[in-house]
Design a protein around this motif. Structure first.
Motif: not given
Length: 166
Positions: A76-83, A99-113
């Motif tokens: 929702c924040c555009g983080a996978p593209e902007a970060l 070091l980026l620690l994240n709960a897996l919510r959306a696989v697509r966001a992780q893969l884009i990042t």
């Protein structure tokens, strides 16, 4: 002490932990009210600074030895593209570590990042955080929701690329 940048600090647990270990820390968040609350509670501490930082418009050039972020890869924040661009600009070369620690919510966001970090010249390793078990991007999609994923981004030495067998 290392220089540390915390992105999306919120209550700043990661950044304050680094500060307690002797690092100079910049706590950032995209929301002014959160940054003001952090200043109010922790502004008296030396080697701790604060900044409102919007990843979509950040053009800062100050670089840091370590960048930490927790639970920021939200679609929702555009983080996978902007970060990833912020990390590439703000992470010191060649020794910097993110070091980026994240709960897996959306696989697509992780893969884009992961893809965007690699496009920005960073080498990315992924781990199941509870066991520090290395995983490939393909394995991420098979993990249960809420699994804690640790992404570690580092600069790939150019001489290692040049000497690698084809």
């Amino acid at each position: 002490g290392k220089s540390v940048l915390e992105l999306g600090a919120g209550v700043a647990l990661a950044g304050l932990s680094c500060h307690a270990c002797g690092s100079e820390v910049r706590l950032t968040d995209g929301e002014q009210r959160l940054v003001e609350a952090l200043k109010e509670h922790h502004g008296h501490k030396e080697a701790l600074t604060f900044e409102v930082l919007d990843w979509n418009v950040d053009e800062g050039l100050e670089q840091f030895d370590i960048i930490v972020a927790s639970d920021v890869l939200l679609s929702c924040c555009g983080a996978p593209e902007a970060l990833p661009a912020v990390l590439a600009r703000r992470l010191k070369k060649p020794q910097g570590r993110a070091l980026l620690l994240n709960a897996l919510r959306a696989v697509r966001a992780q893969l884009i990042t992961i893809s965007q970090l690699q496009s920005n010249g960073l080498c990315v390793s992924a781990f199941v955080a509870s066991e520090l078990l290395p995983i490939s991007p393909e394995q991420i999609s098979k993990l249960p929701d809420s699994t804690q994923i640790l992404l570690v981004a580092t600069w790939t030495p150019l001489d290692a690329l040049e000497t690698s067998p084809a």
